[in-house]
Design an enzyme around this catalytic site. Structure first.
Site, PDB file in Angstrom:
ATOM      1  N   HIS A   9       4.286   1.365  -9.625  1.00 45.26           N
ATOM      2  CA  HIS A   9       4.109   2.331  -8.541  1.00 45.26           C
ATOM      3  C   HIS A   9       5.324   2.452  -7.645  1.00 45.26           C
ATOM      4  O   HIS A   9       5.350   3.304  -6.758  1.00 45.26           O
ATOM      5  CB  HIS A   9       2.885   1.964  -7.695  1.00 45.26           C
ATOM      6  CG  HIS A   9       3.101   0.744  -6.861  1.00 45.26           C
ATOM      7  ND1 HIS A   9       3.036  -0.518  -7.390  1.00 45.26           N
ATOM      8  CD2 HIS A   9       3.418   0.594  -5.554  1.00 45.26           C
ATOM      9  CE1 HIS A   9       3.287  -1.401  -6.433  1.00 45.26           C
ATOM     10  NE2 HIS A   9       3.530  -0.761  -5.313  1.00 45.26           N
TER      11      HIS A   9
HETATM   12  C1  UD1 Z   1       1.952   1.370  -0.749  1.00 49.38           C
HETATM   13  C2  UD1 Z   1       3.010   0.470  -0.115  1.00 49.38           C
HETATM   14  C3  UD1 Z   1       3.556  -0.473  -1.166  1.00 49.38           C
HETATM   15  C4  UD1 Z   1       2.440  -1.227  -1.866  1.00 49.38           C
HETATM   16  C5  UD1 Z   1       1.461  -0.209  -2.439  1.00 49.38           C
HETATM   17  C6  UD1 Z   1       0.302  -0.872  -3.139  1.00 49.38           C
HETATM   18  C7  UD1 Z   1       4.348   1.424   1.708  1.00 49.38           C
HETATM   19  C8  UD1 Z   1       5.683   1.946   2.064  1.00 49.38           C
HETATM   20  N1  UD1 Z   1       4.142   1.227   0.394  1.00 49.38           N
HETATM   21  O1  UD1 Z   1       2.625   2.196  -1.700  1.00 49.38           O
HETATM   22  O2  UD1 Z   1       4.417  -1.423  -0.531  1.00 49.38           O
HETATM   23  O3  UD1 Z   1       2.989  -2.031  -2.876  1.00 49.38           O
HETATM   24  O4  UD1 Z   1       0.968   0.596  -1.366  1.00 49.38           O
HETATM   25  O5  UD1 Z   1      -0.512   0.075  -3.793  1.00 49.38           O
HETATM   26  O6  UD1 Z   1       3.541   1.196   2.571  1.00 49.38           O
HETATM   27  N2  UD1 Z   1      -2.762   7.827  -2.873  1.00 49.38           N
HETATM   28  C9  UD1 Z   1      -4.004   8.212  -3.264  1.00 49.38           C
HETATM   29  N3  UD1 Z   1      -5.074   7.516  -2.809  1.00 49.38           N
HETATM   30  C10 UD1 Z   1      -4.967   6.463  -1.964  1.00 49.38           C
HETATM   31  C11 UD1 Z   1      -3.681   6.075  -1.556  1.00 49.38           C
HETATM   32  C12 UD1 Z   1      -2.595   6.762  -2.009  1.00 49.38           C
HETATM   33  O7  UD1 Z   1      -4.172   9.161  -4.023  1.00 49.38           O
HETATM   34  O8  UD1 Z   1      -5.991   5.859  -1.585  1.00 49.38           O
HETATM   35  C13 UD1 Z   1      -1.588   8.563  -3.388  1.00 49.38           C
HETATM   36  C14 UD1 Z   1      -1.139   9.701  -2.513  1.00 49.38           C
HETATM   37  O9  UD1 Z   1      -0.690  10.703  -3.329  1.00 49.38           O
HETATM   38  C15 UD1 Z   1       0.037   9.117  -1.752  1.00 49.38           C
HETATM   39  C16 UD1 Z   1       0.613   8.176  -2.783  1.00 49.38           C
HETATM   40  O10 UD1 Z   1      -0.509   7.659  -3.508  1.00 49.38           O
HETATM   41  O11 UD1 Z   1       0.924  10.095  -1.348  1.00 49.38           O
HETATM   42  C17 UD1 Z   1       1.391   7.022  -2.206  1.00 49.38           C
HETATM   43  O12 UD1 Z   1       0.602   6.290  -1.262  1.00 49.38           O
HETATM   44  P1  UD1 Z   1       1.337   5.486  -0.088  1.00 49.38           P
HETATM   45  O13 UD1 Z   1       0.339   4.778   0.743  1.00 49.38           O
HETATM   46  O14 UD1 Z   1       2.291   6.385   0.615  1.00 49.38           O
HETATM   47  O15 UD1 Z   1       2.259   4.449  -0.853  1.00 49.38           O
HETATM   48  P2  UD1 Z   1       1.984   3.565  -2.157  1.00 49.38           P
HETATM   49  O16 UD1 Z   1       2.830   4.081  -3.244  1.00 49.38           O
HETATM   50  O17 UD1 Z   1       0.530   3.413  -2.402  1.00 49.38           O
END
Ligand code: UD1
Length: 383
Positions: free
Chosen positions: A216
């Site tokens: 990820h």
């Molecule tokens: C986040 C953390 C990362 C951690 C990871 C674990 C930061 C900068 N990054 O990354 O350190 O290792 O979580 O999973 O805080 N999304 C969904 N559903 C959800 C959550 C996210 O669909 O419940 C999708 C959305 O499109 C979102 C993308 O995932 O834009 C990224 O989510 P985000 O929380 O920004 O960062 P992660 O890549 O999950």
């Protein structure tokens, strides 16, 4: 005494669960008129059931006292939104200390909010450094540690980093690893998980075994060339053994955006994943199911920091698809090998790991299932 704990994203849930349990246990030994009041705030940085609610139920985490409904966004939007929504909660609750875990945006944003209001902060998993500021987590770690009053560390390198950055010795507490506490707590539940049966996978290496992948990190999934290098290696590996990939929503979105579906096959419900030169794409797994899947795998390929630590404890070979790690103990004495995202390096790493049989990993000091108790002990003495 009031302790306000913050969670926001998947790895945070795994870290906070044992600490909340240890706080409850500590209360049982305190006079009833002097309890530790525990308040839980969930920023909802992760909000899907599979990324959040499932972890609360798997890890028996109590319902949060406050949910902030922050959701996804750019780093600035997400961080700013968390700060805006956390500030009134902090003002209303007036805790003695804010407890933050890990290195996600929620960790840094809530630390900054608390520090500006003069509320002390304790950081669990302090001092880890990849020395790579292109990682959003490295920025979060630096900001959080700079503003924290109590720094709980998981490995010796973290203590050294903090000292080098000028943190005084009496702010640093080497307590071990709360992720390992969760592993210990969940061991029986994981044994009872039916995921291997549901997927028709065999835990027996003499059946050929299987590999598990998670990806990820922006450096691996946001650039089409990098993601394709990894996928090219995975499909070669998938000619020899089933390769299962419980994909993060972000990764799944990139796969379709970049048109990489041909590397994958959806799960065949009747026969399970096959060694057919395609990676089997699954939805995100819950904590208990993933623990079972990981602990019986012949090989794990990941860019997750937490999984590097968990495979080290479980003695499962782990190829870490990164050029660096903020968790050097998992490479020095654990089962992790850094292979980056180059196809050839991934495949030679896989051949070495599969050829060498299961490594005997050394579990790092204080990764013993009791880190949360040590954290609570320090909080009770220092706050
Ligand atoms: C986040 C953390 C990362 C951690 C990871 C674990 C930061 C900068 N990054 O990354 O350190 O290792 O979580 O999973 O805080 N999304 C969904 N559903 C959800 C959550 C996210 O669909 O419940 C999708 C959305 O499109 C979102 C993308 O995932 O834009 C990224 O989510 P985000 O929380 O920004 O960062 P992660 O890549 O999950």
């Amino acid at each position: 005494m009031k302790i306000l704990s913050v969670v926001g994203a998947r790895p945070n849930f795994v870290k906070i669960a044992p600490i909340l349990r240890a706080l409850t246990a500590a209360n049982a030994t305190r006079p009833p008129r002097d309890p530790v009041v525990s308040v839980l705030v969930h920023t909802e940085q992760h909000y899907d059931d599979a990324m959040s609610a499932r972890f609360f139920s798997d890890l028996a985490i109590p319902t949060p006292d406050h949910t902030l409904g922050v959701g996804s966004g750019s780093h600035a939007v997400q961080t700013g939104e968390i700060m805006k929504r956390f500030e009134p909660v902090l003002i209303a609750e007036r805790p003695d200390i804010v407890l933050v875990v890990g290195d996600v945006n929620s960790t840094a944003a809530c630390t900054l909010t608390a520090a500006k209001l003069g509320v002390r902060v304790a950081h669990v998993e302090a001092g880890l450094r990849s020395f790579d500021r292109s990682m959003p987590e490295e920025i979060n770690r630096l900001v959080t540690d700079a503003l924290s009053d109590i720094l709980f560390t998981t490995e010796v390198a973290a203590d050294e980093n903090l000292r080098r950055e000028g943190h005084p010795d009496d702010h640093i507490f080497f307590v071990g690893n709360v992720m390992v506490d969760s592993l210990h707590w969940c061991r029986e539940l994981a044994r009872a998980s039916t995921i291997l049966d549901r997927l028709h996978l065999s835990a027996r290496a003499d059946d050929g075994g299987y590999a598990v992948v998670t990806l990820h990190r922006p450096s691996n999934v946001d650039a089409p060339a990098a993601l394709e290098r990894v996928l090219r290696a995975l499909v070669v590996l998938a000619r020899n053994m089933p390769v299962v990939f419980p994909a993060h929503p972000r990764t799944r979105a990139r796969i379709s955006e970049f048109g990489f579906e041909s590397y994958f096959s959806e799960l065949d419900e009747t026969r399970g994943p096959q060694a057919n030169g395609h990676v089997t794409l699954l939805g995100p797994a819950g904590y208990v199911d993933f623990f079972r899947l990981m602990s019986s795998a012949r090989l794990v390929l990941t860019d997750s920091g937490g999984i590097q630590e968990e495979t080290t404890c479980l003695g499962v070979p782990c190829l870490t698809l990164r050029e660096n790690t903020e968790r050097p103990v998992t490479v020095a004495s654990g089962t992790s090998t850094l292979v980056g995202n180059d196809s050839d390096r991934i495949l030679s790493g896989a051949a070495a790991a599969l050829g060498g049989g299961r490594q005997v990993a050394q579990v790092p000091p204080l990764w013993d299932g009791h880190a949360a108790e040590r954290i609570v002990q320090v909080l009770l003495e220092r706050v």
